[in-house]
Design an enzyme around this catalytic site. Structure first.
Site, short mmCIF file in Angstrom:
data_model
loop_
_atom_site.label_atom_id
_atom_site.label_comp_id
_atom_site.label_asym_id
_atom_site.label_seq_id
_atom_site.Cartn_x
_atom_site.Cartn_y
_atom_site.Cartn_z
N ARG A 169 45.18 43.16 40.83
CA ARG A 169 44.53 41.91 41.27
C ARG A 169 44.84 40.85 40.23
O ARG A 169 44.35 40.92 39.10
CB ARG A 169 43.03 42.17 41.38
CG ARG A 169 42.23 41.01 41.94
CD ARG A 169 40.75 41.37 42.03
NE ARG A 169 40.00 40.25 42.59
CZ ARG A 169 39.60 39.21 41.87
NH1 ARG A 169 39.86 39.12 40.58
NH2 ARG A 169 38.93 38.24 42.44
N LYS A 181 41.43 38.37 31.88
CA LYS A 181 40.09 38.75 31.42
C LYS A 181 39.97 38.54 29.92
O LYS A 181 40.95 38.66 29.16
CB LYS A 181 39.80 40.20 31.82
CG LYS A 181 39.79 40.42 33.34
CD LYS A 181 38.42 40.63 33.94
CE LYS A 181 38.38 40.41 35.44
NZ LYS A 181 38.27 41.63 36.23
N1 HH2 Z 1 37.32 40.83 39.02
C1 HH2 Z 1 36.76 39.67 39.42
C2 HH2 Z 1 36.35 39.49 40.74
N2 HH2 Z 1 36.53 40.47 41.66
N3 HH2 Z 1 37.29 42.63 42.21
C3 HH2 Z 1 37.82 43.80 41.84
N4 HH2 Z 1 38.00 44.78 42.74
N5 HH2 Z 1 38.21 44.02 40.55
C4 HH2 Z 1 38.08 43.08 39.57
O1 HH2 Z 1 38.43 43.35 38.39
C5 HH2 Z 1 37.49 41.83 39.93
C6 HH2 Z 1 37.11 41.63 41.29
C7 HH2 Z 1 36.55 38.59 38.41
O2 HH2 Z 1 37.69 37.79 38.30
P1 HH2 Z 1 37.87 36.39 39.04
O3 HH2 Z 1 37.77 36.55 40.51
O4 HH2 Z 1 39.11 35.77 38.57
O5 HH2 Z 1 36.68 35.51 38.49
P2 HH2 Z 1 35.25 35.14 39.08
O6 HH2 Z 1 34.45 36.37 39.28
O7 HH2 Z 1 34.68 34.26 37.99
O8 HH2 Z 1 35.45 34.40 40.36
#
Ligand code: HH2
Length: 261
Positions: A238, A202
């Site tokens: 995660r 992040k």
């Molecule tokens: N962060 C993201 C997506 N889903 N779910 C939970 N429970 N907690 C989180 O912190 C969280 C999440 C964002 O990260 P990422 O999936 O890598 O990116 P993107 O939303 O751009 O796909």
């Protein structure tokens, strides 16, 4: 929890897994590296992202869910139609970043299936959430929100023992607010449910390292922050780079055990 984003635009792995066979191979590698579950998502929720239709989300995730049906799967969705299909294919956890505020049918779909549920805090919506996050006290407001959403989920028929809570790092929070949430994570842990945390890559981690415009934190910074969260009681992480987290958290857990009387 290994992150498997089947999207063109996720902030750190966008486009990496659009080919289902590449996604399936990545997922299997994460499991070999020690992931307990894979979080499959077909919609980016990065700051500024637009939502996609249920049809498009399903088109992205279905081949991957099918290809990994013999493994432990979580579906990262706010949509009942996507969750239902994933649950039919054997997903055991629904990870809803809207904490059951996005789709009125999602609570029922989860309750009916007996699946695990992750409720995450977010202020605003992804498209605009980083414009001006505002809190009197971020930690107590996030805790109160999660407590209320947990009560709502239970009211809708989800068994409390199947719910985990997530403070939503990067979802409508400044870098300082994100770090304060980790620093005071014990206040979220004290709600009595397992705490899931998504710090991996992040941007707040890049900011903490002195890069004011950084959008992606390093894996080393992610591991450091995960260990800090572990020390404060987080139990589900995660992450994108599974091996480094598994090794670091196993070492941190061994140190903790050695300190017990
Ligand atoms: N962060 C993201 C997506 N889903 N779910 C939970 N429970 N907690 C989180 O912190 C969280 C999440 C964002 O990260 P990422 O999936 O890598 O990116 P993107 O939303 O751009 O796909």
């Amino acid at each position: 929890m290994g992150v498997l984003n089947i999207t063109p635009d996720s902030f750190s792995d966008g486009g990496d897994h659009l080919d289902p066979s590449a996604a399936i191979a990545s997922g299997r590698r994460m499991l070999e590296e020690g992931a307990a579950i894979l979080d499959v998502g077909g919609e980016s929720t990065r700051p500024g992202s637009r939502s996609v239709s249920a049809g498009e989300e399903l088109e992205r995730v279905l081949p991957v869910l099918e290809g990994l049906h013999d493994t432990a799967l979580s579906i990262d969705t706010s949509k009942a139609a996507v969750a239902r299909r994933a649950l039919e294919l054997g997903a055991e956890l629904v990870n809803d970043v809207t904490a059951l505020r996005g789709d009125p049918e999602l609570a029922g779909a989860v309750a009916e299936s007996g699946a695990y549920l992750c409720l995450m805090h977010m202020q605003g919506v992804p498209e605009t959430m980083q414009a001006a996050p505002r809190y009197e006290d971020v930690v107590s407001e996030v805790a109160a929100f999660l407590e209320e959403r947990l009560a709502f989920a239970v009211e809708q028929g989800v068994r409390e023992e199947l719910v985990c809570l997530d403070p939503g790092i990067g979802f409508g929070k400044t870098p300082e607010q994100n770090l304060e949430l980790v620093n005071r994570l014990d206040e979220i842990v004290s709600l009595g449910r397992p705490v899931l945390i998504g710090l991996s890559r992040k941007s707040s981690l890049a900011r903490a390292l002195g890069s004011p415009d950084g959008t992606v934190g390093s894996d080393a910074a992610s591991v450091g922050a995960a260990v800090a969260a572990f020390d404060r009681g987080a139990s589900i992480f995660r992450v994108h780079d599974v091996r480094s987290h598994v090794e670091a958290l196993a070492a941190a857990a061994a140190v903790e055990r050695a300190a017990l009387p």
